[in-house]
Design a protein around this motif. Structure first.
Motif, mmCIF file in Angstrom:
data_model
loop_
_atom_site.group_PDB
_atom_site.id
_atom_site.type_symbol
_atom_site.label_atom_id
_atom_site.label_comp_id
_atom_site.label_asym_id
_atom_site.label_seq_id
_atom_site.Cartn_x
_atom_site.Cartn_y
_atom_site.Cartn_z
ATOM 1 N N GLU A 138 0.997 -1.412 -0.122
ATOM 2 C CA GLU A 138 -0.212 0.084 -0.005
ATOM 3 C C GLU A 138 0.696 1.277 0.201
ATOM 4 O OE1 GLU A 138 -3.030 0.294 -0.372
ATOM 5 O OE2 GLU A 138 -4.078 -1.777 -0.030
ATOM 6 N N LEU A 139 1.928 1.205 0.815
ATOM 7 C CA LEU A 139 2.920 2.418 0.716
ATOM 8 C C LEU A 139 3.402 2.668 -0.626
ATOM 9 C CD1 LEU A 139 5.033 2.135 4.112
ATOM 10 C CD2 LEU A 139 3.152 3.796 3.435
ATOM 11 N N GLU A 140 3.832 1.513 -1.288
ATOM 12 C CA GLU A 140 4.437 1.556 -2.773
ATOM 13 C C GLU A 140 3.383 2.100 -3.834
ATOM 14 O OE1 GLU A 140 6.649 -1.838 -3.623
ATOM 15 O OE2 GLU A 140 7.836 -1.799 -1.462
ATOM 16 N N TRP A 141 2.219 1.903 -3.341
ATOM 17 C CA TRP A 141 1.110 2.249 -4.393
ATOM 18 C C TRP A 141 0.801 3.659 -3.870
ATOM 19 C CZ3 TRP A 141 -2.458 -2.820 -3.850
ATOM 20 C CH2 TRP A 141 -2.053 -3.554 -4.871
ATOM 21 N N GLY A 142 1.267 4.351 -2.732
ATOM 22 C CA GLY A 142 0.938 5.699 -2.512
ATOM 23 C C GLY A 142 -0.231 5.834 -1.734
ATOM 24 N N ASN A 143 -0.814 4.827 -1.039
ATOM 25 C CA ASN A 143 -1.831 4.867 0.066
ATOM 26 C C ASN A 143 -1.445 4.612 1.526
ATOM 27 O OD1 ASN A 143 -3.349 4.720 -2.382
ATOM 28 N ND2 ASN A 143 -3.407 2.419 -2.403
ATOM 29 N N PRO A 144 -0.524 5.804 2.007
ATOM 30 C CA PRO A 144 -0.208 5.491 3.405
ATOM 31 C C PRO A 144 -1.397 5.196 4.523
ATOM 32 C CG PRO A 144 -0.350 7.780 2.631
ATOM 33 C CD PRO A 144 -0.542 7.102 1.577
ATOM 34 N N ASP A 145 -2.598 5.954 4.188
ATOM 35 C CA ASP A 145 -3.477 5.591 5.401
ATOM 36 C C ASP A 145 -3.886 4.244 5.374
ATOM 37 O OD1 ASP A 145 -3.554 8.425 5.846
ATOM 38 O OD2 ASP A 145 -5.335 8.688 4.418
ATOM 39 N N ALA A 146 -4.118 3.632 4.126
ATOM 40 C CA ALA A 146 -4.443 2.153 4.117
ATOM 41 C C ALA A 146 -3.037 1.220 4.788
ATOM 42 C CB ALA A 146 -4.483 1.690 2.740
ATOM 43 N N ALA A 147 -1.854 1.786 4.508
ATOM 44 C CA ALA A 147 -0.905 1.059 5.073
ATOM 45 C C ALA A 147 -0.868 1.086 6.502
ATOM 46 C CB ALA A 147 0.572 1.557 4.625
ATOM 47 N N VAL B 269 5.734 7.832 8.471
ATOM 48 C CA VAL B 269 6.726 8.618 7.673
ATOM 49 C C VAL B 269 5.770 9.255 6.619
ATOM 50 C CG1 VAL B 269 8.657 9.049 6.502
ATOM 51 C CG2 VAL B 269 8.660 7.862 8.709
ATOM 52 N N LYS B 270 5.339 8.385 5.867
ATOM 53 C CA LYS B 270 4.732 8.858 4.708
ATOM 54 C C LYS B 270 3.335 9.698 4.939
ATOM 55 C CE LYS B 270 6.881 6.727 1.640
ATOM 56 N NZ LYS B 270 7.945 7.474 0.673
ATOM 57 N N GLN B 271 2.924 9.587 5.988
ATOM 58 C CA GLN B 271 1.796 10.309 6.602
ATOM 59 C C GLN B 271 2.185 11.879 7.183
ATOM 60 O OE1 GLN B 271 -0.435 8.278 9.551
ATOM 61 N NE2 GLN B 271 -2.133 7.645 7.757
ATOM 62 N N GLY B 272 3.705 11.725 7.415
ATOM 63 C CA GLY B 272 4.135 13.063 7.922
ATOM 64 C C GLY B 272 3.957 12.992 9.612
ATOM 65 N N ARG B 273 3.545 12.092 10.169
ATOM 66 C CA ARG B 273 3.672 11.591 11.470
ATOM 67 C C ARG B 273 4.830 11.368 12.125
ATOM 68 N NH1 ARG B 273 -1.879 8.370 12.624
ATOM 69 N NH2 ARG B 273 -1.095 8.561 14.441
ATOM 70 N N PHE B 274 5.950 12.216 11.960
ATOM 71 C CA PHE B 274 7.255 11.872 12.238
ATOM 72 C C PHE B 274 7.452 11.455 13.834
ATOM 73 C CE2 PHE B 274 7.850 15.247 8.995
ATOM 74 C CZ PHE B 274 7.743 14.284 7.944
ATOM 75 N N ASP B 275 6.954 12.080 14.954
ATOM 76 C CA ASP B 275 7.150 11.694 16.449
ATOM 77 C C ASP B 275 6.446 10.233 16.257
ATOM 78 O OD1 ASP B 275 8.054 14.210 16.765
ATOM 79 O OD2 ASP B 275 6.223 14.978 17.674
ATOM 80 N N ALA B 276 5.492 10.007 15.879
ATOM 81 C CA ALA B 276 4.951 8.856 15.858
ATOM 82 C C ALA B 276 5.784 7.483 15.483
ATOM 83 C CB ALA B 276 3.456 8.493 15.317
ATOM 84 N N ALA B 277 6.496 7.952 14.155
ATOM 85 C CA ALA B 277 7.498 7.022 13.548
ATOM 86 C C ALA B 277 8.576 6.874 14.457
ATOM 87 C CB ALA B 277 7.509 7.708 12.193
ATOM 88 N N LYS B 278 8.929 7.898 14.865
ATOM 89 C CA LYS B 278 10.245 7.691 15.735
ATOM 90 C C LYS B 278 10.019 6.962 16.945
ATOM 91 C CE LYS B 278 14.501 9.085 17.320
ATOM 92 N NZ LYS B 278 14.468 8.727 18.666
ATOM 93 N N GLN B 279 8.735 6.990 17.345
ATOM 94 C CA GLN B 279 8.430 6.038 18.860
ATOM 95 C C GLN B 279 8.478 4.755 18.328
ATOM 96 O OE1 GLN B 279 4.780 7.528 20.645
ATOM 97 N NE2 GLN B 279 4.826 5.917 22.215
ATOM 98 N N SER B 280 7.751 4.537 17.213
ATOM 99 C CA SER B 280 7.680 3.137 16.799
ATOM 100 C C SER B 280 8.973 2.573 16.393
ATOM 101 C CB SER B 280 6.782 3.188 15.462
ATOM 102 O OG SER B 280 5.538 3.471 15.839
ATOM 103 N N TYR B 281 9.771 3.322 15.885
ATOM 104 C CA TYR B 281 11.326 2.712 15.611
ATOM 105 C C TYR B 281 12.131 2.613 16.712
ATOM 106 C CZ TYR B 281 11.181 3.534 10.548
ATOM 107 O OH TYR B 281 10.753 3.336 9.141
#
Length: 948
Positions: free
Chosen positions: A776-785, A817-829
Motif C-alpha cells: 500500500e505504501l508503494e502504491w501511495g496509500n499511506p492511510d491504508a498502510a 513517515v509517509k503520513q508526515g507523523r514523524f514523532d509517532a514514527a520515531k516512537q515506533s522505531y
C-alpha cells in the motif's frame, strides 16, 4: 593490518583510521568494503581455495590456518633460543638465534605507511636489536668473539642508542686482540651518545672501557669445566626432541636450594609426557649428583597399592646401594629406610604412568634435596606446592618442525601443504606425529601427500598410525581400560556424535540418564584426559570436546562393543533432545508455535528446570549449539533419519535468519532436501524446498528462489499441507513485491492471510499484514498502510516482544513517515530498536536505524540523519544483506543531497542503483535511477538544492 593482527579481528574503524587517519572520507567504510571485495577476488583469481578474508564482527579477520608469518616465526625462534640458553645449551641457542635473525631481509614493513603500521615496525625493530644483543652474548660465551666482530660492528653502528650492542662489540674486539679499536670506538660512540641524548652512558659500559684500558684479566673468556657424568636408571633420551620450551622452563622450578620437592605432568595419552620427563631428567642430570631413579608403573596396573609400593621401594633401595639382605619386608620399615637413605642425598626419582596419588606419596623423600617427577594420564590432586604441568597438544609450528626434523627438510619443504595437512590429521599429538614421520622415513618412495591420503580415511587412520612397536591405539587403550563400565560406555557413545563439542545433557541423552549422572561420568573422562573441557557457553553450561584421534578411538570402540540398534537408538535420543529444545526455543522466540510446520518425530521429555535454564535466552542457546545443531542435522540425514532432520532444520531457522547464518541455513536445507527426496518423504521435501528458497530470498537471489518456492508450493498442495502452502505463498509474494509484481504479491498475501487465520498462525498473519502494508505504501496509500500495520502490531504485540512485533512496528513507522507523523514514527522505531537489540538481531537493528534516518531526513533533521544512517551502513556492510545495503545507500544519497554534498550524494546513489541491479530489485533500481536523474538535473541546471 590484517596480517599484523594474524588471525584476530580488525575492526572497520581500525582499517579506516590506518588508511585515512583523522580525516576519513564519508565513504571510507564503503571503500574498505570494496577493497576487501577486490582482495577476495584477487585471491580467487590466484587459485586460492577457501575464504582468505573472513567477515567477523566488528570487521574482518585473516584466515591463517595452514599459513605462517615470518614475524611469528622470529618470535618463536627467539623464545626457544632463550630457553635453551637459560638451561645451559648455548650452542642450540646460538643456532636458533641465528635462524631468527636470518629471517630479516631489511627494515620491518618497509614501504608501508600509516601510524599503526609504523608503530608495529618500530616494535619489531626493537625486538630485532634485542635478539642481536642476546645472540652476541651467546657467541661471546662460546668464544666466537672473532667471528662476530664484522656483523656486530654494522649493527651497533646502525643503532647507536642500543648500549648493550656497543658493550658486546667492545668485549668481542678486546678478546680478539683489537684493544685500540675497542677504546677508540667507545670514545666516538660516547661523544655521539652525549650529543644526541644529553646523558652519559651507563656505569657498566664505562667500567668495561676502564677495564679494557687496564687489560683486566677478568675480561678473558672463563674456562668451562664439564661436570662428571653420573650413572642413572633413565631410559634413553628422546631422539629429536622438539618444542616444549615453556614446559621445560616450568620444570626448571624444581632446581635450586628451595625448590619444590615434586613435579607432576599430566596429559592425554600420546601427548609426550614420557618424552618430556625423560628429556628434562637427562638435561638436568648434573643437578642430581647422587643418581636418577626411574620406574614405569604401567607394569603394575591391576596390582594392589601396597604391593606396588613395596616392589618399588625395594628396587630403588637396591639401586641406591642397600644390600638385598638388609631390605626389610615390613612396609613401614621399608618406607623409613628409603627416606633415611635419601636424607643426605640429592637424587631425582622419575615415575612414569602413575595411576593414583598414593603411588607417588609412597615414594616421596622425607627431607633433603631429592625430587620426585611423575607423569600421569589422570588429573591427580597434588598439593599446592607441586610444580604442575598440564601438557597440551603441539602447536602447528611445533608439529611441522617435528615432522621436518624426522622426515627430512627437503621432503617437507617440497610438500609444505601436505605437511600442514598431515599435522592436522595427527591432531598435534606427538606420538601420532612421530609415527607418521617414521613411516615416511621407512617408505622413502611415498610422498607426504600419499600418507595424507591414507590418513584421511577415518576408518583406517588409527591403523595407519602404527609402526615399529609404536601404536596410537595401544596408548589410548591404557586409559580406556582404567575406566568404569559406565564411564567407558559414555566415552564410546560420545564418539559416535559428529558434533564439535557438547554439554553434559547430551551425554545424558546418549545413555538415557539424568544430566547430573552424565556430568559425573563426563568429568571422570576429563580426569582421564579423554575429554577436554572448553569452558561455559552463553547459557552458563560447561562444554566438552574430543581431540580428533581420541574421538576416532571412541567411535571404534563403540562400533566394536555396541550393537548397531543400540548405537542408533542412542543417537536418536540425542537428536530428539535437540529437536525438543529447538522447538521450545522457537516457541519462546515467536510467542508460540508459529510460522513453522513440524514432522511426526516424537519429542523427548526433559525436566522443566533444565529447559528453563537452557532456554532462558533462546537465541543464546541456539548460538551456543549452532555448530552442533548443524552437525546433528547433517548426521541425521546420513543415518536416514530424514523426518527428524527436516523438522530440526526448520526449528533452527529462527537462529539462521536472526543471526544471518545463511551458509548454515543453506547447508542443512540442501542436505535434508536430498535425504527426504531420496526417502520419498514429500512433506519433508516440500518443507526443505521452502527453507532453501527462503535463504535464497534472504540473500536476494530471487531467480534461484522462485523455482524452489514453486516446487514447494506444488508439493505442499499435493499432500494437502495448507499451513506450509500458505507460508510458501507469503514468501512468493515477498519475491514478487521486491521484483515489482505488486498486484500478484497482494493477491497471494490475501490468500495466505486467510489460511493463517484458519490454522491460528498469528505471527505469520501479522507478518503478512506487514507485507500488505508495504505494498500500500508503494502504491501511495499511506492511510491504508497504517490501518494494516496497526492490525499487524495488535496481533504481534499480543504475542510478546518478538521479532514479529519488531517487524510490525517497523512497518507501522514507515507508514507514519509517509503520513508526515514523524514523532509517532520515531516512537515506533525506538520500540523496534529495543526489541532487536535485546535479541542480538544486528540485521533488524540496521533496518531500524535506517528507518530512523529516513524519518529524520523527511522531517528536515539532516545532520542527525546522516549520523544515524552511517551507523546503519556500518552494520549493513557486516551482515551480508545487499538489499539492506542498497537501501541505506539510497537513504544516504537523499540525505547528502539535502546537505548540499553533491559528490557524496552521487556516490551513494550510484552504489544503490548498481546494488539493486545486481540483486534484481526492479523497484529499488528505478528509485535510485530517478534520484540520480533529479540530482543531475538540479546540478546541471544550476538551480539551488532544496533544504540546506
Amino acid at each position: 593490518m590484517l596480517i599484523l593482527a594474524w588471525g584476530r579481528v580488525v575492526s572497520v574503524d581500525s582499517l579506516v583510521d590506518a588508511v585515512w587517519g583523522d580525516e576519513p572520507p564519508a565513504t571510507a567504510r564503503t571503500q574498505v568494503a570494496i577493497c576487501i571485495g577486490a582482495l577476495r577476488k584477487s585471491f580467487k583469481q590466484a587459485g586460492v581455495e577457501g575464504d582468505v578474508i573472513l567477515t567477523t564482527h566488528p570487521g574482518y579477520r585473516l584466515e591463517t590456518t595452514g599459513s605462517d608469518l615470518d614475524a611469528l616465526q622470529f618470535t618463536s625462534l627467539v623464545a626457544e633460543a632463550a630457553a635453551h640458553v637459560k638451561q645451559g645449551r648455548h650452542e642450540q641457542g646460538r643456532v636458533l638465534y641465528r635462524q631468527a635473525l636470518d629471517l630479516w631481509k631489511g627494515p620491518a614493513l618497509a614501504g608501508v605507511t600509516g601510524r599503526p603500521v609504523e608503530d608495529e615496525a618500530t616494535r619489531l625493530d626493537e625486538r630485532r636489536y634485542a635478539a642481536y644483543e642476546a645472540w652476541s652474548e651467546v657467541e661471546l660465551a662460546l668464544g666466537h668473539h672473532q667471528d662476530i666482530i664484522s656483523e656486530l660492528t654494522s649493527i651497533a653502528n646502525s643503532s647507536p642508542l642500543h648500549e648493550q650492542l656497543r658493550y658486546n662489540l667492545m668485549l668481542a674486539q678486546y678478546r680478539a686482540g683489537l684493544r685500540a679499536e675497542a677504546t677508540e670506538g667507545f670514545r666516538m660512540w660516547r661523544r655521539n651518545f652525549v650529543d644526541e641524548l644529553g646523558l652519559e652512558p651507563s656505569v657498566a659500559i664505562k667500567e668495561l672501557h676502564a677495564s679494557i684500558l687496564q687489560d683486566d684479566p677478568g675480561l678473558t673468556l672463563p674456562v668451562q669445566v664439564k661436570p662428571m657424568v653420573v650413572p642413572a636408571q633413565l631410559p634413553p633420551d628422546v631422539d629429536l626432541f622438539q618444542g616444549r620450551a615453556a614446559e621445560l622452563g616450568e620444570l626448571d622450578r624444581l632446581l635450586g636450594e628451595k625448590a619444590p620437592g615434586m613435579g607432576l605432568i599430566t596429559g592425554v595419552a600420546g601427548v609426550g609426557k614420557t618424552g618430556l620427563i625423560v628429556h628434562w631428567a637427562h638435561k638436568v642430570a648434573g643437578e642430581f649428583p647422587d643418581g636418577q631413579l626411574y620406574a614405569d608403573l604401567s607394569q603394575y596396573d591391576g596390582k594392589q597399592p601396597e604391593f606396588v609400593a613395596g616392589a618399588l621401594l625395594g628396587r630403588f633401595l637396591r639401586a641406591l646401594g642397600v644390600p638385598g639382605d638388609q631390605i626389610p619386608s615390613d612396609p613401614a620399615e621399608l618406607a623409613s629406610l628409603y627416606r633415611s637413605v635419601l636424607a643426605d642425598r640429592k637424587s631425582l626419582i622419575v615415575l612414569d604412568n602413575v595411576r593414583t596419588m598414593s603411588q607417588i606419596t609412597a615414594l616421596l623423600p622425607g627431607t633433603g634435596r631429592s625430587c620426585v617427577l611423575a607423569a600421569s594420564r589422570e588429573q591427580l590432586a597434588a598439593d599446592s606446592g607441586t610444580v604442575r604441568v598440564d601438557l597440551g597438544l603441539m602447536t602447528a609450528h611445533e608439529s611441522q618442525t617435528l615432522i621436518t626434523k624426522i622426515a627430512g627438510e627437503g621432503r617437507a619443504t617440497s610438500e609444505k601443504a601436505a605437511v600442514n595437512e598431515l599435522c592436522r590429521l595427527c591432531d598435534g599429538l606427538p606420538l601420532a606425529l612421530r609415527i607418521a614421520a617414521a613411516r615416511l622415513v621407512a617408505k622413502q618412495h611415498w610422498s607426504v601427500q600419499h600418507l595424507v591420503d591414507r590418513l584421511r580415511d577415518e576408518h583406517r587412520r588409527l591403523d595407519e598410525l602404527s609402526t615399529g612397536g609404536l601404536e596410537v591405539r595401544a596408548s589410548f587403550a591404557l586409559s580406556y581400560r582404567g575406566l568404569t563400565e559406565q564411564a567407558a560406555r559414555m566415552y564410546r557413545l560420545l564418539g559416535l556424535l559428529d558434533v564439535p563439542d557438547f554439554p553434559a545433557w547430551v551425554g545424558g541423552a546418549l545413555l538415557d540418564v539424568s544430566p547430573a549422572e552424565a556430568e559425573d561420568m563426563i568429568e571422570r573422562l576429563v580426569d582421564a584426559h579423554l575429554l577436554t573441557p572448553i569452558g561455559s557457553d552463553a547459557t552458563g553450561t560447561m562444554r566438552y570436546r574430543f581431540h580428533d584421534l581420541l574421538r576416532l578411538y571412541a567411535r571404534e570402540r563403540a562400533e566394536s562393543d555396541e550393537a548397531e540398534d543400540k548405537r542408533r537408538a542412542a543417537l536418536h535420543r540425542v537428536f530428539r533432545t535437540y529437536l525438543t529444545l529447538a522447538e521450545q526455543g522457537h516457541i519462546r522466540e515467536y510467542g508460540g508455535d508459529f510460522a513453522i510446520i513440524h514432522g511426526s518425530t516424537p519429542r523427548r521429555h526433559l525436566d522443566a528446570p533444565l529447559v528453563g535454564r537452557l532456554l532462558g535466552s533462546p537465541l543464546d542457546w541456539f548460538e551456543a549449539e549452532r555448530p552442533s545443531l548443524v552437525a546433528s542435522i547433517l548426521q541425521a540425514c546420513t543415518l536416514r533419519m530424514e523426518e527428524l532432520a527436516w523438522d530440526l532444520a526448520m526449528s533452527s531457522v529462527v537462529l539462521f535468519e536472526t543471526r544471518n547464518y545463511y551458509d548454515d541455513w543453506r547447508a542443512v536445507s540442501e542436505k535434508a532436501l536430498e535425504a527426504n527426496r531420496n526417502a520419498g518423504n514429500i512433506r519433508g521435501e516440500a518443507a526443505m524446498c521452502y527453507e532453501l528458497a527462503s535463504v535464497e530470498m534472504f540473500q536476494q537471489r530471487f531467480d534461484s528462489a522462485t523455482p524452489l518456492f514453486t516446487r514447494a508450493f506444488q508439493l505442499f498442495d499435493s499432500v494437502r499441507e495448507v499451513h506450509g502452502r500458505a507460508l510458501t505463498l507469503r514468501n512468493m509474494a515477498i519475491t514478487d513485491r521486491v521484483q515489482g509484481g505488486l498486484r500478484s504479491a497482494m493477491s497471494r498475501l490475501d490468500e495466505a492471510r486467510n489460511t493463517f487465520r484458519v490454522v491460528g498462525d498469528a505471527s505469520a498473519e501479522a507478518h503478512t499484514l506487514n507485507q500488505m502494508s508495504q505494498i500500500e505504501l508503494e502504491w501511495g496509500n499511506p492511510d491504508a498502510a497504517v490501518r494494516l500495520s496497526l492490525e499487524a502490531v495488535r496481533i504481534a504485540t499480543a504475542l510478546g516482544e518478538t521479532r514479529g512485533a519488531a517487524q510490525a512496528l517497523n512497518r507501522l513507522a514507515a507508514a507514519y513517515v509517509k503520513q508526515g507523523r514523524f514523532d509517532a514514527a520515531k516512537q515506533s522505531y525506538d520500540g523496534v530498536l529495543r526489541i532487536v537489540r535485546s535479541k542480538g538481531d544486528t540485521r533488524g537493528e540496521a533496518y531500524a536505524l535506517m528507518g530512523i534516518g529516513e524519518t529524520l531526513v523527511a522531517s528536515g533533521q539532516y545532520d542527525e540523519a546522516e549520523s544515524i544512517l552511517a551507523d546503519a551502513l556500518e552494520i549493513a556492510e557486516r551482515v551480508d544483506d545487499l538489499f539492506l545495503l542498497a537501501k541505506v545507500h539510497l537513504a544516504l544519497g537523499s540525505c547528502s543531497q539535502q546537505l548540499n554534498q553533491l559528490t557524496r550524494a552521487s556516490q551513494h546513489l550510484l552504489i544503490a542503483r548498481n546494488t539493486f541491479h545486481e540483486i534484481g530489485s526492479v523497484w529499488g533500481e528505478l528509485q535510485a535511477s530517478a534520484d540520480i536523474s533529479r540530482l543531475s538535473a538540479e546540478t546541471c541546471g544550476g538551480r539551488p538544492l532544496p533544504g540546506r
